[in-house]
Scaffold this motif. Structure first.
Motif, PDB file in Angstrom:
ATOM      1  N   GLU A 314       0.822  -1.209   0.000  1.00 24.13           N
ATOM      2  CA  GLU A 314       0.000   0.000   0.000  1.00 24.13           C
ATOM      3  C   GLU A 314       0.858   1.262   0.000  1.00 24.13           C
ATOM      4  OE1 GLU A 314      -3.328   0.541  -0.066  1.00 24.13           O
ATOM      5  OE2 GLU A 314      -3.649  -1.583  -0.460  1.00 24.13           O
ATOM      6  N   ILE A 315       1.975   1.239   0.715  1.00 27.76           N
ATOM      7  CA  ILE A 315       2.793   2.451   0.864  1.00 27.76           C
ATOM      8  C   ILE A 315       3.732   2.665  -0.311  1.00 27.76           C
ATOM      9  CG2 ILE A 315       4.665   3.469   2.264  1.00 27.76           C
ATOM     10  CD1 ILE A 315       3.287   2.288   4.720  1.00 27.76           C
ATOM     11  N   PHE A 316       4.353   1.572  -0.791  1.00 27.45           N
ATOM     12  CA  PHE A 316       5.453   1.740  -1.751  1.00 27.45           C
ATOM     13  C   PHE A 316       5.075   1.511  -3.211  1.00 27.45           C
ATOM     14  CE2 PHE A 316       7.790   0.658   2.217  1.00 27.45           C
ATOM     15  CZ  PHE A 316       8.510   1.842   2.331  1.00 27.45           C
ATOM     16  N   LYS A 317       3.851   1.064  -3.506  1.00 31.06           N
ATOM     17  CA  LYS A 317       3.540   0.847  -4.910  1.00 31.06           C
ATOM     18  C   LYS A 317       3.447   2.202  -5.625  1.00 31.06           C
ATOM     19  CE  LYS A 317      -1.527   0.473  -4.473  1.00 31.06           C
ATOM     20  NZ  LYS A 317      -2.669  -0.448  -4.606  1.00 31.06           N
ATOM     21  N   ILE A 318       3.719   2.179  -6.915  1.00 32.95           N
ATOM     22  CA  ILE A 318       3.802   3.409  -7.710  1.00 32.95           C
ATOM     23  C   ILE A 318       2.454   4.130  -7.694  1.00 32.95           C
ATOM     24  CG2 ILE A 318       4.229   4.332 -10.030  1.00 32.95           C
ATOM     25  CD1 ILE A 318       6.059   1.898 -10.471  1.00 32.95           C
ATOM     26  N   ALA A 319       2.527   5.440  -7.455  1.00 33.18           N
ATOM     27  CA  ALA A 319       1.350   6.321  -7.474  1.00 33.18           C
ATOM     28  C   ALA A 319       0.289   5.915  -6.469  1.00 33.18           C
ATOM     29  CB  ALA A 319       0.749   6.382  -8.879  1.00 33.18           C
ATOM     30  N   SER A 320       0.739   5.339  -5.363  1.00 36.70           N
ATOM     31  CA  SER A 320      -0.205   4.914  -4.335  1.00 36.70           C
ATOM     32  C   SER A 320      -0.817   6.129  -3.638  1.00 36.70           C
ATOM     33  CB  SER A 320       0.509   4.037  -3.301  1.00 36.70           C
ATOM     34  OG  SER A 320      -0.356   3.751  -2.217  1.00 36.70           O
ATOM     35  N   MET A 321      -2.117   6.074  -3.421  1.00 35.40           N
ATOM     36  CA  MET A 321      -2.837   7.131  -2.693  1.00 35.40           C
ATOM     37  C   MET A 321      -3.339   6.607  -1.341  1.00 35.40           C
ATOM     38  SD  MET A 321      -2.576   9.766  -4.532  1.00 35.40           S
ATOM     39  CE  MET A 321      -3.780  10.886  -3.839  1.00 35.40           C
ATOM     40  N   PRO A 323      -3.414   5.970   2.634  1.00 36.96           N
ATOM     41  CA  PRO A 323      -3.105   6.949   3.686  1.00 36.96           C
ATOM     42  C   PRO A 323      -1.664   6.843   4.171  1.00 36.96           C
ATOM     43  CG  PRO A 323      -4.700   5.303   4.457  1.00 36.96           C
ATOM     44  CD  PRO A 323      -4.608   5.160   2.988  1.00 36.96           C
ATOM     45  N   GLY A 324      -1.123   5.608   4.262  1.00 34.26           N
ATOM     46  CA  GLY A 324       0.255   5.436   4.702  1.00 34.26           C
ATOM     47  C   GLY A 324       1.244   6.058   3.738  1.00 34.26           C
ATOM     48  N   ALA A 325       0.987   5.913   2.417  1.00 35.25           N
ATOM     49  CA  ALA A 325       1.868   6.499   1.398  1.00 35.25           C
ATOM     50  C   ALA A 325       1.819   8.023   1.475  1.00 35.25           C
ATOM     51  CB  ALA A 325       1.440   6.009   0.019  1.00 35.25           C
ATOM     52  N   LEU A 326       0.628   8.583   1.644  1.00 32.43           N
ATOM     53  CA  LEU A 326       0.499  10.043   1.744  1.00 32.43           C
ATOM     54  C   LEU A 326       1.202  10.575   2.996  1.00 32.43           C
ATOM     55  CD1 LEU A 326      -3.247  10.484   0.687  1.00 32.43           C
ATOM     56  CD2 LEU A 326      -1.219  10.939  -0.687  1.00 32.43           C
ATOM     57  N   LEU A 327       1.098   9.826   4.126  1.00 33.16           N
ATOM     58  CA  LEU A 327       1.765  10.273   5.354  1.00 33.16           C
ATOM     59  C   LEU A 327       3.279  10.248   5.192  1.00 33.16           C
ATOM     60  CD1 LEU A 327       1.586  11.166   8.289  1.00 33.16           C
ATOM     61  CD2 LEU A 327       1.443   8.751   8.961  1.00 33.16           C
ATOM     62  N   LEU A 328       3.780   9.215   4.508  1.00 36.88           N
ATOM     63  CA  LEU A 328       5.221   9.130   4.274  1.00 36.88           C
ATOM     64  C   LEU A 328       5.683  10.314   3.426  1.00 36.88           C
ATOM     65  CD1 LEU A 328       7.847   7.516   4.575  1.00 36.88           C
ATOM     66  CD2 LEU A 328       7.212   6.234   2.522  1.00 36.88           C
ATOM     67  N   GLU A 329       4.915  10.660   2.385  1.00 36.76           N
ATOM     68  CA  GLU A 329       5.259  11.806   1.542  1.00 36.76           C
ATOM     69  C   GLU A 329       5.177  13.106   2.342  1.00 36.76           C
ATOM     70  OE1 GLU A 329       6.457  11.982  -1.533  1.00 36.76           O
ATOM     71  OE2 GLU A 329       6.573   9.776  -1.465  1.00 36.76           O
ATOM     72  N   ALA A 330       4.174  13.201   3.210  1.00 32.57           N
ATOM     73  CA  ALA A 330       4.017  14.412   4.027  1.00 32.57           C
ATOM     74  C   ALA A 330       5.236  14.608   4.917  1.00 32.57           C
ATOM     75  CB  ALA A 330       2.746  14.299   4.874  1.00 32.57           C
ATOM     76  N   HIS A 331       5.719  13.517   5.480  1.00 33.28           N
ATOM     77  CA  HIS A 331       6.889  13.628   6.353  1.00 33.28           C
ATOM     78  C   HIS A 331       8.140  14.010   5.569  1.00 33.28           C
ATOM     79  CE1 HIS A 331      10.353  11.928   8.686  1.00 33.28           C
ATOM     80  NE2 HIS A 331       9.780  12.711   9.591  1.00 33.28           N
ATOM     81  N   LYS A 332       8.281  13.445   4.382  1.00 29.22           N
ATOM     82  CA  LYS A 332       9.440  13.802   3.540  1.00 29.22           C
ATOM     83  C   LYS A 332       9.412  15.292   3.214  1.00 29.22           C
ATOM     84  CE  LYS A 332      10.110   9.271   1.320  1.00 29.22           C
ATOM     85  NZ  LYS A 332      10.022   8.517   0.055  1.00 29.22           N
ATOM     86  N   GLU A 333       8.226  15.804   2.855  1.00 24.48           N
ATOM     87  CA  GLU A 333       8.105  17.229   2.534  1.00 24.48           C
ATOM     88  C   GLU A 333       8.334  18.084   3.781  1.00 24.48           C
ATOM     89  OE1 GLU A 333       7.879  18.439  -0.413  1.00 24.48           O
ATOM     90  OE2 GLU A 333       7.720  16.450  -1.350  1.00 24.48           O
ATOM     91  N   TYR A 334       7.909  17.573   4.946  1.00 27.33           N
ATOM     92  CA  TYR A 334       8.124  18.309   6.187  1.00 27.33           C
ATOM     93  C   TYR A 334       9.620  18.465   6.465  1.00 27.33           C
ATOM     94  CZ  TYR A 334       8.324  19.176  11.224  1.00 27.33           C
ATOM     95  OH  TYR A 334       8.621  19.691  12.465  1.00 27.33           O
ATOM     96  N   GLU A 335      10.366  17.387   6.215  1.00 27.84           N
ATOM     97  CA  GLU A 335      11.807  17.461   6.435  1.00 27.84           C
ATOM     98  C   GLU A 335      12.477  18.436   5.462  1.00 27.84           C
ATOM     99  OE1 GLU A 335      12.982  13.335   6.238  1.00 27.84           O
ATOM    100  OE2 GLU A 335      13.153  13.254   8.426  1.00 27.84           O
TER     101      GLU A 335
END
Length: 816
Positions: A314-321, A323-335
């Protein structure tokens, strides 16, 4: 999902081509058996390897047909003659056992080592094409299974199934399948198997024994339940060559059945759909089935192939939407300090999926093997938790704790590549055991402390194993080892030093064992080992110090059986408590031994007592008197004149009784003096009673009471009256009144009232019912208590004048 666990450091020229290799499940060790032909003699060696060799041994026994591992990480080596040798994880030989005479005579053709609910089992196909099964090698019970019909040579393939807590063998003979159990050979047919198949060439059972995969000579893989009642899928591999190995690759609770088939240089994954996944292999490899995947071991690499966990997908598949994938992206952008972090968070919050996003990140972190990926996912989860007011922290904390432990044991210096799923299934206790088997005591203790395992299950248990290993080391002296063990174990709870001492004794270090037993606070644990070590005096001293009589008796009985009689008695003489307890035992169980003890100690008084007691067990009078004479002699030696005289009186009484029995025919022998006199009085032999009275100096009071009761029992009132007049009664005359009343004879009782002393007059008159006489006596004595007693006995019909007189007398006495 292909994960590289380790690079292997084996230095094998030809890889695993000429090797027997077996690996234990749950990231367990690897056993490798390499064949090297030299001067027409096979020289073999095996090593336990997880990147680092645990041991290396030169093999000097028979031809090995199969390697395997037990549930406790012991290596099994099955030889051609059916002998199974068991080695520990560090190459120490533990034991061996045989699979039976039939296997030995017909030789081993094929072997499979399997795990069942009962433990580790061994299944063997013999040269006679018969199957022999042992379900649990720790409790060997060999089972010879029924024959397979029309089996002319080795079956094309076979496997062991465990169903309904029973181990069975599934055998393929061409296109026919048979299930062998204890009693029968049952033909079975897989539902939906393609008719194109003329032979089943390979089969494998899932890790849980619930599923079965069959490969036919036409290249079809059939997958279904192991009870052969349900088909899951059938896939055409388009490869007709027989494979080297086949294994299930399925996560628990997964809905996607899949199996892995391996040929030279090719690995094929087949599942529900018709398509397959191919992996090319550079070296010879082996497959090791695991709970949630398959380990692939080659001469250069150690890898794990498993179905991608749902959270990771769910998190790592391409273009996944998700919630876990979005949270991971949110944290990356936060950093990166980007405002996109807020956009991702808003999107998750709008769907009310932030809790699910945190859960997915935590779960995915558990399935990842790279620490950096784990950290990234856990940081994202922690970031998401900041925006939740009521998210329970337990899952996050537990995952962090488990991953720290898993990363520690996955390190190449330890070499246990556990997945989270395997770790949860095997439990922390089993992991600690595995660390202990590898002698990784510091790491095991750190894990116990970090996970806050109860001391008796964790640190204390590890320290006990360490101590048992320490006492087997030959390099250090007994004093040094004993001190090291006592210092290390000083604050540990629940450790039995006797177990450690036993291990020292088994290693040939008796003195060290004795030193260690000094630290054991429980005597009940010390004594058995001291006896085993032939340290009997010390064992007896410890038992006495404990104050436990049962323990002392245990040691004494052991010494009695081990030592000759003289040494046994000498040892007891040095231990008065033990000697006293043994005498108590002999009094009830061994009378002759008791006599020997008294003789050895020159205890004449106790010997006299012994002879007296022995005399009562004799039926013949001569033997009884002989025993009593021996008692008299011993009493005189002990200067116990009273006991001697009393015993002589008993002998005189016995002779008198026998003489009287012969003359009068009355049964008297064995009676006491009192009973003898009573019996003689009852039959009217008064002269003989008088003789006994004089000969044995019976006290006057005792004699008068005895005769009074005997005559009253006979109701011989005339003789009783003569007896009362014979001389002054030493017991008074009130007993005469009372005895007559007891036998309902007031008339006779009144004869003795006048002879009663003044002090007993009131009681005598009342006994015969003479109230007036009692009143006269009471008034005469002016005794308020006696007057009151008479008043209480006055009835309504009593003369009023007598009552008034008594009341006046009472009042007069009270005034004074």
């Amino acid at each position: 999902y292909y994960i590289e666990l380790y690079e292997m450091g084996w230095n094998l020229k030809d890889g695993l081509r000429d090797c027997l290799v077996a690996a234990a499940p749950y990231g367990g060790p690897i056993g490798e058996f390499c064949f090297i032909t030299l001067l027409r003699k096979i020289v073999s060696e095996y090593s336990f390897v997880d990147d680092l060799s645990l041991c290396l041994l030169q093999w000097k026994s028979g031809v090995v047909k199969q390697l395997g591992w037990t549930v406790s990480d012991d290596l099994l080596c099955v030889q051609e003659d059916g002998t199974v040798l068991v080695y520990d994880l560090l190459g120490g030989f533990k034991r061996h056992f045989s699979m039976g005479n039939e296997v030995s005579q017909s030789q081993v053709l094929e072997t499979k080592i399997f795990h069942s609910p009962y433990g580790t089992g061994v299944a063997i196909l013999t040269g006679a094409l018969r199957f022999t099964l042992a379900t649990n090698i720790d409790d060997i019970k060999l089972r010879r299974l029924p024959e397979v019909p029309d089996l002319q040579g080795a079956p094309s393939c076979w496997a062991v199934l465990t169903q309904d807590r029973q181990s069975k063998v599934l055998v393929a003979n061409g296109s026919h399948l048979f299930v062998l159990d204890n009693t029968a050979c049952t033909p079975v047919t897989p539902p939906g198997l393609s008719p194109q198949a003329s032979s089943i060439v390979h089969m494998c059972v899932s890790f849980s024994y619930k599923y079965l995969a069959l490969l036919t000579d036409s290249g079809l893989v059939w997958m279904g339940t192991s009870n052969l009642k349900e088909k899951l899928s059938e896939v055409d591999t388009k490869i007709k060559a027989p494979p080297k190995q086949m294994a299930w690759c399925r996560r628990p609770k997964s809905q996607q059945p899949s199996a892995v088939v391996m040929w030279d240089g090719l690995l094929l994954v087949v599942g529900e759909c018709k398509e397959t996944i191919q992996y090319h292999l550079d070296d010879d490899s082996i497959l090791v089935p695991e709970l949630d995947g398959v380990r692939i071991i080659s001469g250069t690499h150690h890898e794990l192939l498993q179905e991608v966990p749902g959270a990771c997908e769910e998190i790592f598949k391409i273009a996944s939407m998700a919630p876990g994938a979005l949270l991971l992206e949110a944290h990356k952008e936060y950093e990166k300090e980007s405002q996109k972090a807020d956009e991702y968070l808003r999107e998750i919050k709008e769907q009310s999926l932030l809790s699910e996003a945190v859960r997915q990140c935590v779960e995915a972190a558990g399935h990842e093997h790279e620490p950096e990926t784990q950290k990234t996912l856990l940081r994202a989860a922690s970031f998401g938790k900041c925006f939740l007011s009521n998210f329970p922290p337990e899952q996050f904390v537990s995952m962090c704790r488990d991953l720290r432990v898993l990363n520690a044991v996955r390190d190449y210096t330890v070499g246990i590549p556990l997945s989270l799923t395997q770790f949860k299934q095997m439990t922390i206790q089993v992991l600690i055991d595995r660390l202990v088997y590898r002698k990784l005591y510091p790491l095991a203790i750190e894990v116990c402390c970090y996970l806050k395992t109860p001391e008796y299950q964790g640190v204390s248990r590890v320290l006990k194993h360490w101590a048992c290993y320490k006492v087997q080391q030959k390099e250090e002296s007994d004093e040094v080892i004993a001190k090291a063990v006592s210092v290390k174990l000083a604050d540990a709870a629940g450790i039995s030093y006797s177990e450690i001492a036993t291990k020292a004794y088994e290693s040939g270090r008796t003195e060290l064992a004795i030193k260690l037993l000094e630290f054991e606070p429980r005597s009940g644990e010390q004594v058995p080992l001291l006896l085993k070590m032939k340290k009997s005096p010390l064992a007896l001293s410890k038992a006495i110090e404990s104050g436990d009589t049962d323990l002392v008796y245990t040691v004494v009985m052991y010494l009695k059986n081990e030592l000759n009689r003289g040494d046994f008695f000498m040892m007891l003489r040095n231990q008065p408590v033990a000697l006293s307890l043994y005498k108590q035992f002999c009094k009830h169980q061994e009378q002759d031994t008791l006599k020997d003890l008294f003789n050895q100690d020159d205890d004449h008084e106790e010997l006299g007592n012994f002879y007296v007691k022995a005399s009562y067990k004799e039926q013949r009078l001569e033997a009884r008197i002989a025993h009593l004479q021996s008692a008299v002699d011993e009493y005189y030696k002990a200067k116990k004149e009273f006991s001697a005289k009393t015993t002589e009186d008993e002998m005189r009484l016995l002779r008198f009784q026998r003489k009287l029995e012969e003359e009068k025919g009355e049964q008297l022998v064995g009676f006491s003096l009192h009973d003898t006199m009573t019996t003689l009085l009852s039959v009217g032999l008064h002269k003989h009673v008088e003789q006994l009275y004089k000969d044995f100096r019976v006290p006057d009071k005792r004699f008068w009471w005895l005769r009074l009761k005997a005559l009253a029992e006979k109701e011989d009132w005339e003789e009783l009256e003569k007896f009362s007049k014979s001389k002054k009664s030493p017991i008074g005359y009130l007993p005469f009144v009372e005895v007559c009343i007891k036998h309902h004879n007031k008339y006779e009782a009144r004869k003795y009232v006048s002879k009663v002393t003044l002090e007993q007059k009131v009681k005598a008159h009342l006994a015969v019912g003479d109230v007036e006489g009692a009143a006269e006596a009471a008034i005469e004595r002016r005794n308020e208590s006696e007057i009151g007693t008479v008043l209480s006995r006055c009835a309504a019909t009593t003369d009023h004048l007598l009552v008034e007189r008594l009341n006046r007398a009472k009042a007069t006495v009270a005034k004074k």
